[in-house]
Scaffold this active site. Structure first.
Site, short mmCIF file in Angstrom:
data_model
loop_
_atom_site.label_atom_id
_atom_site.label_comp_id
_atom_site.label_asym_id
_atom_site.label_seq_id
_atom_site.Cartn_x
_atom_site.Cartn_y
_atom_site.Cartn_z
N HIS A 34 0.80 -1.22 0.00
CA HIS A 34 0.00 0.00 0.00
C HIS A 34 0.83 1.26 0.00
O HIS A 34 0.30 2.34 -0.16
CB HIS A 34 -0.96 0.03 1.20
CG HIS A 34 -0.27 0.34 2.49
ND1 HIS A 34 0.39 -0.61 3.21
CD2 HIS A 34 -0.12 1.51 3.16
CE1 HIS A 34 0.90 -0.05 4.29
NE2 HIS A 34 0.62 1.23 4.29
C1 UD1 Z 1 -1.81 5.85 6.15
C2 UD1 Z 1 -0.48 6.09 6.89
C3 UD1 Z 1 0.42 4.87 6.69
C4 UD1 Z 1 -0.30 3.58 7.06
C5 UD1 Z 1 -1.55 3.49 6.21
C6 UD1 Z 1 -2.32 2.18 6.34
C7 UD1 Z 1 0.16 8.46 6.87
C8 UD1 Z 1 1.12 9.45 6.35
N1 UD1 Z 1 0.23 7.23 6.34
O1 UD1 Z 1 -1.54 5.85 4.77
O2 UD1 Z 1 1.58 5.03 7.50
O3 UD1 Z 1 0.57 2.48 6.83
O4 UD1 Z 1 -2.38 4.61 6.56
O5 UD1 Z 1 -3.01 2.02 7.47
O6 UD1 Z 1 -0.61 8.78 7.73
N2 UD1 Z 1 -9.00 5.79 2.20
C9 UD1 Z 1 -10.19 5.13 2.18
N3 UD1 Z 1 -10.75 4.80 3.38
C10 UD1 Z 1 -10.20 5.11 4.57
C11 UD1 Z 1 -8.98 5.81 4.57
C12 UD1 Z 1 -8.39 6.12 3.39
O7 UD1 Z 1 -10.72 4.82 1.14
O8 UD1 Z 1 -10.76 4.76 5.60
C13 UD1 Z 1 -8.35 6.13 0.91
C14 UD1 Z 1 -8.61 7.57 0.54
O9 UD1 Z 1 -8.78 7.64 -0.83
C15 UD1 Z 1 -7.31 8.26 0.92
C16 UD1 Z 1 -6.30 7.15 0.69
O10 UD1 Z 1 -6.97 5.93 1.01
O11 UD1 Z 1 -7.06 9.41 0.20
C17 UD1 Z 1 -5.08 7.31 1.53
O12 UD1 Z 1 -5.42 7.37 2.93
P1 UD1 Z 1 -4.47 8.15 3.98
O13 UD1 Z 1 -4.93 7.95 5.37
O14 UD1 Z 1 -4.27 9.54 3.50
O15 UD1 Z 1 -3.07 7.48 3.83
P2 UD1 Z 1 -2.73 5.96 3.72
O16 UD1 Z 1 -2.12 5.74 2.39
O17 UD1 Z 1 -3.89 5.10 4.12
#
Ligand code: UD1
Length: 369
Positions: free
Chosen positions: A205
């Site tokens: 991821h």
């Molecule tokens: C975050 C953490 C990372 C962790 C990862 C997985 C940071 C900088 N990174 O990255 O360290 O390993 O979470 O747990 O904080 N999204 C959904 N549903 C959700 C949350 C996110 O669909 O519940 C999608 C959204 O499109 C979002 C994207 O995933 O823009 C990324 O989510 P985000 O929390 O920004 O970062 P992660 O890549 O998940």
């Protein structure tokens, strides 16, 4: 007794707050569990609260997704009035996600002591958002709880005071041990038609791996080649799902809950991942892990665990997977990954709050970083 805000925002935070919450409350502290809302999907959020027996958050900031700046700003804007309202004696943050950084910044500026659980880890890869979060959160923190001696060494080398640094052990492993029996009772292997010890489990991821189509294609090619040896199961994170091309040989499954995912790890013959926490959980479970990254902030899983830092070159991943599959698995666990890290953290934090002038550095917090 002191009032402590404990912050959770994203999936990898939930299993880290639980042992700290329990240890603080069992010692009489009043804990306000704050969820920033960084992760909100049922698969990324709700299932973890249920599986971990974590009570619903006392306050939910509902911030949601966004760019790094947007997400940081939203969490800060929502957290600041809460700190003003609750006037906590301390704010405890865990891990390295955007919410960790945003809340420590608010607390530090409000003059509230910050405790960072999982302090001192360094990948030395400044292109990782988590590395920026780790370094800045540590700089803002009064108490630094390192999970392993390498974390302590990094903090000392960066000039932090000895009385700020505490080798606490690994809270994620507290949660793993507390839930292992329940996890092993899961029927997840049966549901996916898997036999213990005869499949590989993969996760991908990280932006550096899944945002660049050429990089992702190379990693999927490597996983497909491993799938020629044994079934490869790939639970898919929302970030990855949108970018995943058709790939032969892989068994894609929805993101697993906490207990199911521990069960999938515990019975895997091999795990291939770009996650941080999975490097630790596989070490504690004695399952070989290949980390598909060029660096790790958790080197102890390589030197004292089951992890191999293999990089992103498909040929190297395939060759290393074949070698690991032919070797007997190794079982060794770092010191203080013993299920009691949360207790050690609660003891130090409550002692600090009872006598701040004794334990707090007399001059500036930390020194040159
Ligand atoms: C975050 C953490 C990372 C962790 C990862 C997985 C940071 C900088 N990174 O990255 O360290 O390993 O979470 O747990 O904080 N999204 C959904 N549903 C959700 C949350 C996110 O669909 O519940 C999608 C959204 O499109 C979002 C994207 O995933 O823009 C990324 O989510 P985000 O929390 O920004 O970062 P992660 O890549 O998940």
């Amino acid at each position: 007794m002191p009032r402590i805000i404990l912050v959770a925002g994203a999936r990898p935070n939930f299993m880290k707050v639980k042992p700290v919450l329990d240890a603080l409350e069992s010692r009489g502290a009043s804990v306000v569990l704050v969820h920033t809302g960084q992760h909100y999907d049922a698969a990324m959020n709700d299932v973890f609260f249920t599986d971990l027996g974590l009570r619903p958050p006392d306050r939910h900031l509902g911030t949601g997704s966004g760019s790094h700046a947007t997400q940081t700003a939203r969490v800060m804007t929502a957290f600041e009035p809460l700190v003003d309202e609750l006037k906590p004696d301390a704010v405890v943050v865990v891990g390295d996600v955007t919410s960790t950084l945003a809340c420590s910044l608010v607390a530090a500026k409000a003059g509230v002591p910050v405790a960072h659980v999982e302090a001192g880890l360094r990948s030395r890869d400044w292109s990782m958002p988590e590395e920026v979060n780790r370094v800045v959160t540590d700089r803002l923190s009064d108490l630094l709880f390192a999970p392993s001696p390498d974390g302590v060494e990094n903090l000392r080398a960066e000039g932090y005071h000895d009385d700020q640094i505490h080798l606490a052990g690994n809270v994620m492993i507290d949660t793993l041990y507390a839930n292992l029996d329940r996890a092993l009772a899961s029927d997840v292997l049966h549901r996916h038609g898997l036999t213990p010890g005869s499949y590989a489990l993969a996760t991908l991821h990280r932006p550096a791996n899944v945002d660049d189509p050429a990089m992702l294609a190379g990693l999927l090619e490597a996983l497909s080649a491993v799938a020629a040896e044994l079934p490869v199961v790939l639970p898919v994170h929302p970030r990855t799902a949108a970018r995943l091309p058709q790939t032969s040989g892989l068994r894609l499954i929805p993101p697993a809950g906490y207990l199911d995912f521990i069960a999938l790890q515990a019975s895997a013959r091999l795990v291939l991942t770009d996650s941080g926490g999975i490097q630790e959980e596989t070490t504690a479970l004695g399952v070989p892990c290949l980390t598909l990254r060029d660096s790790t902030e958790r080197p102890i899983t390589v030197t004292e665990g089951t992890n191999t830092l293999v990089g992103r070159d498909p040929a190297r991943i395939i060759a290393t997977a074949r070698r690991v599959l032919s070797d007997p698995p190794l079982k060794r666990t770092p010191a203080l990954w013993d299920g009691h890290a949360g207790d050690r953290i609660a003891e130090v934090l409550l002692r600090f709050l009872a006598a701040p002038e004794r334990l707090r550095p007399t001059d500036a917090r930390g020194v040159t970083v």
